[in-house]
Design an enzyme around this catalytic site. Structure first.
Site, PDB file in Angstrom:
ATOM      1  N   CYS A 186       0.477   5.648  -0.199  1.00  0.00           N
ATOM      2  CA  CYS A 186      -0.732   7.246  -0.504  1.00  0.00           C
ATOM      3  C   CYS A 186      -0.279   7.335  -2.011  1.00  0.00           C
ATOM      4  O   CYS A 186       0.976   7.861  -2.612  1.00  0.00           O
ATOM      5  CB  CYS A 186      -0.425   8.262  -0.155  1.00  0.00           C
ATOM      6  N   CYS A 227      -0.236  11.502  -2.973  1.00  0.00           N
ATOM      7  CA  CYS A 227       0.693  11.808  -2.303  1.00  0.00           C
ATOM      8  C   CYS A 227       1.797  11.616  -2.820  1.00  0.00           C
ATOM      9  O   CYS A 227       2.936  13.170  -3.658  1.00  0.00           O
ATOM     10  CB  CYS A 227       1.176  11.529  -0.695  1.00  0.00           C
ATOM     11  N   ASP A 228       2.076  10.174  -3.749  1.00  0.00           N
ATOM     12  CA  ASP A 228       3.387  10.726  -4.751  1.00  0.00           C
ATOM     13  C   ASP A 228       3.858  10.184  -6.149  1.00  0.00           C
ATOM     14  O   ASP A 228       4.678   9.963  -6.366  1.00  0.00           O
ATOM     15  CB  ASP A 228       4.600   9.289  -4.036  1.00  0.00           C
TER      16      ASP A 228
END
Length: 401
Positions: free
Chosen positions: A135, A138-139
């Protein structure tokens, strides 16, 4: 006695939320169960939302928040829970969650979506969260001014690669195809080729993730020559498709060889009253707009199912007297003559009642009793068929009564 919902939706992505909206708006008592604390599914982890009709300046998380608000506005109840099992025992289904709670519902819509597919290569599990990610939203901020590798070449992979260029100093996309060939739509390909931060490695795949505590090397393998190369990087993002979340349904409903739910044109599974919407079902296109359409379809179909089944349960299965069921069609004169005759026979005085089933509107009941022609007349006692006559004559009708 525990509450019985009309519709229970498993999954809070765009399909589940759209189903909740349509079901609640139809005055159906609706419960939605979502594993995560935030609804929206995989879409909430995306950033851009360029192809949802009418949403020109809305991000993916914002769109999902609008979906949630809209569903709740009409009365959808949303709870956080992970479903462990669905028991479709007749009209009332039981849905069990991992915390031991049981919910009852007349219909169930499975909208659990899909999760990132894993490569299964050495180091992938070891370095998950330590450089290996599925993701970008997300990261990505962990990789500011660092170099990362993206494995995959579909829409999601290229979109995520483009997003990563806002953070990383360099993004190398590993493509399994020949140079110049990708699975992503042309518009994504053009953007990727035009981005100075993106480079490509062709005819290759990820063979291993290596590092000392954190990822520092992606071992790439050329699928034509077999040659392996240690590629220095700070992170590996894997986008090679998704796997449907249907493990909890094995043995309950029919699945494809790939684990997707099989559905008919109303998106009903092989289990009556259990539907599938969104990425979890077998379908051609998996997009937010098609997931939302699936949700609308399943909610509408579930409403029809409930109405049909409740009518049948109340007027036939639970009837104390004998029941004559006349299967008719407004386009068939013989069937209309049959129903008229039955209506004029004062069945109540003879300890019986008449139930009329329009075969066009009530295909489920017609199929259940294998009614292939009209008019057809059934006689039921205590909910069980005792006689069935297709194309009954006047004398046969009188004898049956």
């Amino acid at each position: 006695m525990s509450k019985i919902y009309d519709v229970l939706i498993v999954g809070g992505g765009p399909a589940g939320l759209a189903a909740g909206l349509y079901a609640s708006r139809s005055k159906l008592d609706t419960l939605l169960l979502e594993t995560n604390s935030q609804v929206g599914g995989q879409v909430s982890t995306y950033h851009e939302m360029e192809n949802y009709p009418g949403a020109l300046d809305t991000s993916a998380p914002e769109l999902m928040e609008n979906f949630r608000e809209h569903a709740e506005e009409f009365g959808t109840e949303i709870k956080q829970a992970e479903v462990e099992e669905i028991k479709p025992d007749g009209f009332i289904k039981t849905v069990s969650t991992k915390d031991g709670t049981e919910y009852k519902a007349k219909s169930v819509i499975v909208a659990t979506g899909a999760e990132p597919r894993r490569l299964g290569v050495p180091g992938e599990d070891e370095f998950k969260g330590k450089g290996v990610s599925y993701c970008a939203t997300c990261d990505a901020d962990f990789f500011v001014d660092l170099e990362v590798v993206v494995v995959g070449n579909g829409n999601s992979a290229i979109e995520e690669a483009l997003y990563l260029t806002k953070f990383a100093s360099k993004v190398t996309v590993v493509v399994i195809h020949d140079e110049g060939t990708m699975d992503a739509d042309k518009i994504y390909q053009e953007r990727a080729y035009a981005n100075d931060k993106i480079e490509f490695v062709w005819n290759s795949t990820l063979e291993e993730a290596k590092g000392d505590g954190l990822v520092d090397t992606a071992v790439l393998k050329n699928i034509k020559t077999g040659e392996k190369t240690d590629f220095s990087c700070d992170g590996i993002f894997i986008f090679i498709g998704r796997v449907p979340r249907t493990d909890f349904l094995e043995g309950t409903v029919e699945l494809t060889d790939n684990g997707y739910l099989k559905t008919d044109d109303k998106l009903e599974t092989n289990v009556p009253g259990v539907y599938a919407a969104g990425d979890v079902r077998e379908k051609f296109l998996r997009q937010v707009v098609t997931a939302a359409a699936d949700g609308a379809t399943t909610a509408t179909a579930a409403g029809g199912y409930i109405e049909e089944e409740e009518y049948w349960q109340k007027n036939v299965v639970e009837a104390e007297e004998d029941v004559l069921v006349a299967f008719w069609s407004p386009t068939n004169d013989e069937s209309m003559e049959m129903t008229n005759k039955l209506e004029n026979m004062d069945l109540e005085a003879q300890g019986a009642k008449l139930v009329k089933i329009d075969t066009y509107k009530n295909t489920r009941i017609s199929n259940r009793y294998d009614v292939t022609e009209v008019p057809t007349l059934l006689k039921l006692q205590d909910g069980e068929v005792t006689d069935k006559i297709a194309q009954p004559t006047e004398s046969e009708i009188e004898e049956l009564v």
